[in-house]
Design an enzyme around this catalytic site. Sequence first.
Site, short mmCIF file in Angstrom:
data_model
loop_
_atom_site.label_atom_id
_atom_site.label_comp_id
_atom_site.label_asym_id
_atom_site.label_seq_id
_atom_site.Cartn_x
_atom_site.Cartn_y
_atom_site.Cartn_z
N TYR A 1 -2.19 -0.55 10.27
CA TYR A 1 -2.27 -0.97 8.86
C TYR A 1 -0.98 -0.60 8.13
CZ TYR A 1 -3.80 -1.09 3.98
OH TYR A 1 -3.91 -1.35 2.64
N SER B 1 0.85 -1.19 0.00
CA SER B 1 0.00 0.00 0.00
C SER B 1 0.88 1.23 0.00
CB SER B 1 -0.91 0.02 1.23
OG SER B 1 -1.55 1.28 1.36
#
Length: 243
Positions: free
Chosen positions: A152, A139
Site C-alpha cells: 500500500y 497517504s
Amino acid sequence: MNGKNVVVTGAAGGLGSAISLTLAKAGAGIAVLDVNPDGARALAEKIRALGGNAVPIVGDLTTREGAHGLFAEAVRAFGHIDGLVNNAGIYPRRPIFEITDEEWNASLGVNVRGLYHMTVAAVEHMRPRREGRIVNIASIDAFKAHPKNSHYAATKAAVVSLTKTFGLEVAPLGILVNAVAPGPIATETAKKMGFLPSIEAETPIGRAAEPEDIAEVILFLISDRNRYMVGETVVAAGGYYIP
C-alpha cells in the site's frame, strides 16, 4: 462550485462519500463512480435528496478501456467535467513475507494504474477547454513507514510521484494537478480494523480525522480558489507526520 461537475472515484463509502457530499453541498454536480452498484446508487440518491445533482457510474477503472469508458459516461451525463478526484483505493495489510502476487497486482491496479488511466481520460477531455482540476488521494504512508502495508505504501508513494509529473506536464494546458496525503481517518473500515487508538495516541491534535476534515482540503484544491498550486502533495494528518 456552482456550474462545475466532478468525477469522484471510489465514491460510495468512507472518504469518497464525504468528498462527494462536500462538493455537492458546494454546488458541484457529482459523478459517483464506484465498483459497488448499490453504494453508488444510494449515495447519488442521497445527494439528490439534499437538492444536489449526482449520477451513479459503476465499473472497473483498472484498465485503460474501462477507465476511459467510465469517464465518457460521466461526460455524457453532465456535458462537461471540470474536476476529477482520484480517491479509489484498496488498503490490504499483510507482512512482507505473506504478500501474494495477486495482492500486489490488485494494489497496483486500483491505486496506481486506475489513477493513471482516469487522469489521462480527464486531461484529454479538459485540454480543449484549457481548464480543470485533478486531486489525487495519496497517504501519510507514502512518507511514514508502518508495518504490514509495504505494498500500500509503495502505491501511495507512486501517487505522490505521479502527481508531480502530471502537474508538470499539464499545467501549461490550464489543468492543475495536486494531491492530498491524509493521516488516519475515522472511517467505518478503519474503526473495524482496530489500529486507530494507537495512532491517535501519537497524533498531536489528539484524534483521527473525520472524513469531512479531508474533504474540505480537497474542496479548495478542486475549486477555482486554487489558482497557483501545481504538483503539490498536501499532508493533512493532525501533526502525526511533521518532517
